[in-house]
Design a protein around this motif. Sequence first.
Motif, PDB file in Angstrom:
ATOM      1  N   PRO A 189      60.719  39.428  26.071  1.00 43.07           N
ATOM      2  CA  PRO A 189      60.692  40.540  27.032  1.00 43.07           C
ATOM      3  C   PRO A 189      60.232  41.832  26.361  1.00 43.07           C
ATOM      4  O   PRO A 189      60.620  42.119  25.222  1.00 43.07           O
ATOM      5  N   THR A 200      60.272  45.508  32.815  1.00 41.77           N
ATOM      6  CA  THR A 200      60.418  44.463  31.803  1.00 41.77           C
ATOM      7  C   THR A 200      59.340  43.419  32.071  1.00 41.77           C
ATOM      8  O   THR A 200      59.290  42.830  33.153  1.00 41.77           O
ATOM      9  N   ILE A 202      57.104  39.930  30.759  1.00 44.71           N
ATOM     10  CA  ILE A 202      57.257  38.740  29.930  1.00 44.71           C
ATOM     11  C   ILE A 202      56.189  37.704  30.277  1.00 44.71           C
ATOM     12  O   ILE A 202      55.736  37.605  31.423  1.00 44.71           O
ATOM     13  N   LEU A 247      65.134  36.331  30.520  1.00 45.51           N
ATOM     14  CA  LEU A 247      65.478  37.586  31.194  1.00 45.51           C
ATOM     15  C   LEU A 247      66.870  37.549  31.824  1.00 45.51           C
ATOM     16  O   LEU A 247      67.367  38.593  32.261  1.00 45.51           O
ATOM     17  N   ILE A 249      67.684  36.411  34.666  1.00 45.60           N
ATOM     18  CA  ILE A 249      67.486  36.937  36.018  1.00 45.60           C
ATOM     19  C   ILE A 249      68.607  36.520  36.959  1.00 45.60           C
ATOM     20  O   ILE A 249      69.075  37.319  37.783  1.00 45.60           O
TER      21      ILE A 249
END
Length: 320
Positions: A189, A200, A202, A247, A249
């Motif tokens: 990231p 962010t 990636i 991440l 998420i």
Amino acid sequence: MPKNQIQKFIRNYSDTDFKSIKYLTMTRKKLIFILPILYTIFAYQSQTANKISKSNSLLKHTTTQDTVGKNQLKIAYTGNMGVCIEHDDKTVIIDGLHQFYNKAYVFTPQEMANQLILGQFKDFTPIEFSLITHMHGDHFSGTYAKQYLESNPNGNVVGSSQINQDIVTFHKGDHINNRFNSVPYDKQPHIIEKQGIKITAIQCDHASPKRHGNTQNIAYLINMANFSILHVGDTEWNLMVQPMKTLDIKNKNLDIAILPYWMLLENNATEQINNQIAPKHIIATHIPPNFSEQKHKQLSSKFSNITLLTNLGEVHYFDK
């Protein structure tokens, strides 16, 4: 097992002469024992299938601005996977400045592109960040990127090194190059934070690796005040697994996931969404001009918390 199949199962075996069936060992007593188990399975499947729709109550979505306040997020459709996102007076555009590439893709009209570049797009403030997922012509225009940087002294472009190389071929001035943020393609990231916007970025490989293995595709997580928005560009579920884990998420209370429509048409899309990203709302993009009504209905019925972007310039509003 769906409820209608369970009911059929009961009817079939309730009317059967159990003694006359040589290989059937289940008795009525055993049937009564197993029914609660079957209903438990059904209830679990229903709960899993409805998990996304229940989360939709946490994010209010309208197509008209019924309130004016700093807590409202608005998203405009600018073609293909292009979206212009604004919260308060902070604005980000993703894949939203591209020229005609192929009749299979909706592109940003010249007038709209000029308005976006010059900060004159209706009801939107000038763009602080232009994010580009990858270099394909239905997502990116080097000409527009150059015009955006020249017209916005405080504007920034973010993309892979492939995007950077393309822009450099148009202009070698330092006042443009030092406002291009190159994202390393290293599966890690990379955070860019300016003017109250946190991005962010990636690596998230492009769909169909055998064909597009050399194309660097970047996924973006945008944080604007208390909203979080994910845009993945052109990818596939299996290629998203590792980036989304990196991440984290799923545990970040994601508000909106912007995804290409083909991922949502897959049979296991609901499971993948729940397991990988768990968003409150889904926005389907990359929808071709000839998108069938059948597919439109399929997605609308499959997800209760989905918005399909099909009309250029349409604007959607979100409140928590």
